[in-house]
Design a protein around this motif. Structure first.
Motif, short mmCIF file in Angstrom:
data_model
loop_
_atom_site.label_atom_id
_atom_site.label_comp_id
_atom_site.label_asym_id
_atom_site.label_seq_id
_atom_site.Cartn_x
_atom_site.Cartn_y
_atom_site.Cartn_z
N ARG A 70 -1.66 -11.68 -15.57
CA ARG A 70 -0.99 -11.67 -14.25
C ARG A 70 -1.46 -10.48 -13.42
N GLN A 124 -4.79 -11.33 -12.16
CA GLN A 124 -4.66 -12.33 -11.10
C GLN A 124 -4.33 -11.63 -9.76
N GLU A 125 -3.44 -10.68 -9.78
CA GLU A 125 -3.07 -9.94 -8.57
C GLU A 125 -4.26 -9.15 -8.04
N THR A 132 -0.21 -12.08 -21.46
CA THR A 132 0.22 -12.75 -20.23
C THR A 132 0.39 -11.73 -19.11
#
Length: 100
Positions: A7, A10-11, A3
Protein backbone atom coordinates in the motif's frame (compact mmCIF):
# COMPACT_ATOMS: atom_id res chain seq x y z
CA UNK A 1 6.31 -7.66 0.68
CA UNK A 2 3.64 -7.17 3.27
CA UNK A 3 0.25 -5.64 2.55
CA UNK A 4 1.27 -2.45 4.35
CA UNK A 5 4.45 -2.19 2.26
CA UNK A 6 2.47 -2.74 -0.94
CA UNK A 7 0.00 0.00 0.00
CA UNK A 8 2.87 2.36 0.77
CA UNK A 9 4.42 1.54 -2.60
CA UNK A 10 1.06 2.13 -4.27
CA UNK A 11 0.85 5.62 -2.72
CA UNK A 12 4.41 6.39 -3.83
CA UNK A 13 3.51 5.30 -7.36
CA UNK A 14 0.43 7.56 -7.40
CA UNK A 15 2.54 10.54 -6.32
CA UNK A 16 5.25 9.76 -8.87
CA UNK A 17 2.71 9.36 -11.68
CA UNK A 18 1.06 12.67 -10.81
CA UNK A 19 4.43 14.42 -10.74
CA UNK A 20 5.52 12.96 -14.09
CA UNK A 21 2.19 13.80 -15.74
CA UNK A 22 2.57 17.39 -14.56
CA UNK A 23 6.11 17.53 -15.97
CA UNK A 24 5.02 16.02 -19.29
CA UNK A 25 2.19 18.55 -19.64
CA UNK A 26 4.57 21.41 -18.90
CA UNK A 27 6.98 20.10 -21.53
CA UNK A 28 4.14 19.72 -24.05
CA UNK A 29 3.02 23.31 -23.42
CA UNK A 30 6.59 24.53 -23.95
CA UNK A 31 6.80 22.64 -27.26
CA UNK A 32 3.45 23.98 -28.44
CA UNK A 33 4.44 27.55 -27.57
CA UNK A 34 7.77 27.10 -29.36
CA UNK A 35 6.04 25.77 -32.49
CA UNK A 36 3.56 28.66 -32.49
CA UNK A 37 6.39 31.16 -32.03
CA UNK A 38 8.42 29.58 -34.84
CA UNK A 39 5.60 30.24 -37.33
CA UNK A 40 4.85 33.71 -35.94
CA UNK A 41 1.48 32.85 -34.46
CA UNK A 42 -0.09 32.58 -31.05
CA UNK A 43 -1.55 29.37 -29.74
CA UNK A 44 -4.99 31.03 -29.75
CA UNK A 45 -4.63 31.79 -33.48
CA UNK A 46 -3.69 28.19 -34.21
CA UNK A 47 -6.56 26.80 -32.19
CA UNK A 48 -9.05 29.26 -33.68
CA UNK A 49 -8.15 27.98 -37.14
CA UNK A 50 -8.66 24.37 -36.17
CA UNK A 51 -12.04 22.74 -36.50
CA UNK A 52 -12.48 21.17 -33.10
CA UNK A 53 -15.53 18.99 -32.56
CA UNK A 54 -16.54 17.27 -29.44
CA UNK A 55 -16.76 13.50 -29.72
CA UNK A 56 -20.30 12.42 -30.34
CA UNK A 57 -21.33 15.83 -31.65
CA UNK A 58 -24.73 15.94 -33.34
CA UNK A 59 -24.79 15.49 -37.11
CA UNK A 60 -27.60 16.97 -39.16
CA UNK A 61 -29.83 14.42 -40.91
CA UNK A 62 -29.38 14.17 -44.68
CA UNK A 63 -32.24 11.84 -45.55
CA UNK A 64 -35.92 11.81 -44.58
CA UNK A 65 -38.56 9.14 -45.06
CA UNK A 66 -41.25 10.62 -47.36
CA UNK A 67 -43.89 8.40 -45.73
CA UNK A 68 -42.94 9.45 -42.17
CA UNK A 69 -41.11 12.77 -41.75
CA UNK A 70 -40.15 11.76 -38.21
CA UNK A 71 -37.78 9.13 -39.59
CA UNK A 72 -34.48 10.70 -40.55
CA UNK A 73 -30.97 9.42 -41.21
CA UNK A 74 -27.63 11.22 -41.16
CA UNK A 75 -26.11 9.05 -43.85
CA UNK A 76 -23.67 7.58 -41.35
CA UNK A 77 -23.66 4.06 -40.03
CA UNK A 78 -26.04 1.31 -41.11
CA UNK A 79 -28.92 2.25 -43.32
CA UNK A 80 -32.27 2.15 -41.57
CA UNK A 81 -34.82 -0.36 -42.85
CA UNK A 82 -36.89 2.33 -44.54
CA UNK A 83 -33.83 3.42 -46.57
CA UNK A 84 -33.03 -0.16 -47.55
CA UNK A 85 -36.65 -0.75 -48.55
CA UNK A 86 -36.61 2.44 -50.66
CA UNK A 87 -33.43 1.43 -52.52
CA UNK A 88 -34.53 -2.20 -52.95
CA UNK A 89 -37.76 -0.93 -54.54
CA UNK A 90 -35.61 0.53 -57.32
CA UNK A 91 -35.60 4.12 -56.10
CA UNK A 92 -32.55 6.34 -55.97
CA UNK A 93 -31.39 7.26 -52.47
CA UNK A 94 -31.13 10.88 -53.62
CA UNK A 95 -34.91 10.93 -53.64
CA UNK A 96 -34.74 10.86 -49.85
CA UNK A 97 -32.21 13.68 -49.52
CA UNK A 98 -33.31 16.66 -47.45
CA UNK A 99 -33.02 19.89 -49.45
CA UNK A 100 -30.26 22.09 -48.09
Amino acid sequence: MSTAQLRQLQEQLKKELTQRETQERAQAIEKILAIAKSVGATVEELVAGAKLKAPGAEVAPRYRNPADAGQQWTGRGRQPKWVKDWVEAGNDIEGLRIAA
